[in-house]
Design a protein around this motif. Structure first.
Motif, mmCIF file in Angstrom:
data_model
loop_
_atom_site.group_PDB
_atom_site.id
_atom_site.type_symbol
_atom_site.label_atom_id
_atom_site.label_comp_id
_atom_site.label_asym_id
_atom_site.label_seq_id
_atom_site.Cartn_x
_atom_site.Cartn_y
_atom_site.Cartn_z
ATOM 1 N N VAL A 149 0.863 -1.188 0.000
ATOM 2 C CA VAL A 149 0.000 0.000 0.000
ATOM 3 C C VAL A 149 0.895 1.231 0.000
ATOM 4 N N ARG A 150 0.827 2.010 -1.061
ATOM 5 C CA ARG A 150 1.595 3.254 -1.104
ATOM 6 C C ARG A 150 0.929 4.303 -0.210
ATOM 7 N N ALA A 151 1.728 5.160 0.389
ATOM 8 C CA ALA A 151 1.190 6.193 1.273
ATOM 9 C C ALA A 151 0.185 7.080 0.553
ATOM 10 N N ASP A 152 0.417 7.338 -0.745
ATOM 11 C CA ASP A 152 -0.503 8.221 -1.475
ATOM 12 C C ASP A 152 -1.799 7.526 -1.872
ATOM 13 N N GLN A 153 -1.940 6.236 -1.561
ATOM 14 C CA GLN A 153 -3.190 5.516 -1.818
ATOM 15 C C GLN A 153 -4.111 5.506 -0.596
ATOM 16 N N ILE A 154 -3.650 6.042 0.517
ATOM 17 C CA ILE A 154 -4.421 6.002 1.764
ATOM 18 C C ILE A 154 -5.322 7.233 1.853
ATOM 19 N N VAL A 155 -6.598 6.986 2.126
ATOM 20 C CA VAL A 155 -7.577 8.051 2.371
ATOM 21 C C VAL A 155 -8.112 7.886 3.786
ATOM 22 N N ASP A 156 -8.816 8.905 4.265
ATOM 23 C CA ASP A 156 -9.265 8.871 5.659
ATOM 24 C C ASP A 156 -10.565 8.106 5.874
ATOM 25 N N THR A 157 -11.552 8.291 4.994
ATOM 26 C CA THR A 157 -12.896 7.774 5.258
ATOM 27 C C THR A 157 -13.386 6.877 4.128
ATOM 28 N N VAL A 158 -14.452 6.131 4.427
ATOM 29 C CA VAL A 158 -15.057 5.249 3.427
ATOM 30 C C VAL A 158 -15.613 6.037 2.238
ATOM 31 N N PRO A 159 -16.339 7.160 2.448
ATOM 32 C CA PRO A 159 -16.792 7.930 1.278
ATOM 33 C C PRO A 159 -15.640 8.408 0.388
ATOM 34 N N GLN A 160 -14.529 8.801 0.984
ATOM 35 C CA GLN A 160 -13.364 9.174 0.177
ATOM 36 C C GLN A 160 -12.856 7.977 -0.619
ATOM 37 N N GLY A 161 -12.895 6.800 0.017
ATOM 38 C CA GLY A 161 -12.468 5.592 -0.689
ATOM 39 C C GLY A 161 -13.334 5.321 -1.900
ATOM 40 N N PHE A 162 -14.659 5.404 -1.730
ATOM 41 C CA PHE A 162 -15.562 5.176 -2.858
ATOM 42 C C PHE A 162 -15.379 6.240 -3.938
ATOM 43 N N ALA A 163 -15.098 7.477 -3.524
ATOM 44 C CA ALA A 163 -14.892 8.543 -4.503
ATOM 45 C C ALA A 163 -13.663 8.274 -5.363
ATOM 46 N N ALA A 164 -12.698 7.530 -4.815
ATOM 47 C CA ALA A 164 -11.468 7.236 -5.549
ATOM 48 C C ALA A 164 -11.570 5.975 -6.395
ATOM 49 N N LEU A 165 -12.674 5.234 -6.242
ATOM 50 C CA LEU A 165 -12.828 3.957 -6.937
ATOM 51 C C LEU A 165 -13.809 4.075 -8.092
ATOM 52 N N SER A 166 -13.699 3.138 -9.018
ATOM 53 C CA SER A 166 -14.650 3.059 -10.114
ATOM 54 C C SER A 166 -15.617 1.916 -9.835
ATOM 55 N N THR A 167 -16.897 2.208 -9.843
ATOM 56 C CA THR A 167 -17.887 1.185 -9.487
ATOM 57 C C THR A 167 -18.126 0.168 -10.592
ATOM 58 N N ASP A 168 -17.502 0.353 -11.765
ATOM 59 C CA ASP A 168 -17.679 -0.649 -12.814
ATOM 60 C C ASP A 168 -16.545 -1.668 -12.814
ATOM 61 N N ARG A 169 -15.743 -1.673 -11.743
ATOM 62 C CA ARG A 169 -14.672 -2.667 -11.615
ATOM 63 C C ARG A 169 -15.032 -3.634 -10.480
ATOM 64 N N PRO A 170 -14.481 -4.864 -10.496
ATOM 65 C CA PRO A 170 -14.757 -5.809 -9.397
ATOM 66 C C PRO A 170 -13.999 -5.383 -8.141
ATOM 67 N N LEU A 171 -14.708 -5.022 -7.094
ATOM 68 C CA LEU A 171 -14.085 -4.496 -5.880
ATOM 69 C C LEU A 171 -14.007 -5.581 -4.808
ATOM 70 N N THR A 172 -12.830 -5.704 -4.191
ATOM 71 C CA THR A 172 -12.640 -6.615 -3.069
ATOM 72 C C THR A 172 -12.185 -5.790 -1.871
ATOM 73 N N PHE A 173 -12.953 -5.841 -0.780
ATOM 74 C CA PHE A 173 -12.627 -5.094 0.432
ATOM 75 C C PHE A 173 -12.003 -6.055 1.439
#
Length: 202
Positions: A149-173
């Motif tokens: 995990v690169r430091a620049d890939q870390i966000v603070d909250t779940v909404p920020q995480g979703f904002a950084a992701l594309s919902t048309d890709r297969p997501l694994t949490f």
């Protein structure tokens, strides 16, 4: 009982028809901005460790040496085809191209991948099958997952995480090693994924 229920619901419908409530507007832009500028690396480290994952804070040029230390000299490590060569220098690797069978993945000593996002509030790592991550199966079948995990890939909250992701890709949490517990709250690890999760924060 049915007649009484019908009567009560009818009265509620009549009351709402006579004085309908104002529509509720729910804001959807909350927590989109970082809370601390860059993502909170310290908090991410702590929350990941709370899930019994092993956390290592390292420099970029220490990835390969850390992987060798974690798996040992004779281990076979599954990697995606696009993993940087510097991450696996002097590590015995098995490239998932063409796609390895389930038996081949099950017999591997570990898998090494990158990730898409790390979420500090929940200690969650998100994979979206993008660069350095490979397909979903390689992180679910082997018993040991090492995730960079690169430091620049870390966000603070779940909404920020979703904002950084594309919902048309297969997501694994991923929040720690795979685990579940029974009614007695006895924790069992490795039920539907790796029993060991090593997180290398670069």
């Amino acid at each position: 009982m049915t007649d009484a229920r019908t009567a009560v619901l009818g009265r509620i419908r009549d009351a709402l028809a006579a004085a309908p409530p104002a529509p509720v507007v729910v804001p959807r832009d909350y927590d989109r901005a970082p809370l601390t500028g860059a993502g909170d690396i310290e908090r991410f480290s702590e929350t990941v460790a709370e899930y019994r994952a092993n956390v290592y804070r390292i420099a970029a040029d220490e990835i390969a040496a850390t992987v060798r230390k974690l798996v040992g000299p004779d281990a076979a490590v599954v990697i995606p085809a696009d993993l940087p060569a510097d991450w696996v220098r002097d590590v015995r690797t098995v490239v998932d191209e063409p796609a390895l069978s389930i038996d081949e993945l099950d017999s591997a000593d570990a898998v090494l991948t990158g990730c898409a996002v790390g979420i500090a509030a929940t200690g969650t790592i998100v994979l979206d099958a993008g660069a350095t991550q490979g397909r979903r199966a390689i992180t679910l079948v082997p018993d040991h997952h090492i995730c960079v995990v690169r430091a620049d890939q870390i966000v603070d909250t779940v909404p920020q995480g979703f904002a950084a992701l594309s919902t048309d890709r297969p997501l694994t949490f991923i929040s720690g090693p795979s685990a579940t517990s029974d009614i007695e709250l006895e924790r069992v690890e490795g039920v539907h994924g790796p029993r060991t999760l090593d997180v290398l924060i670069v």
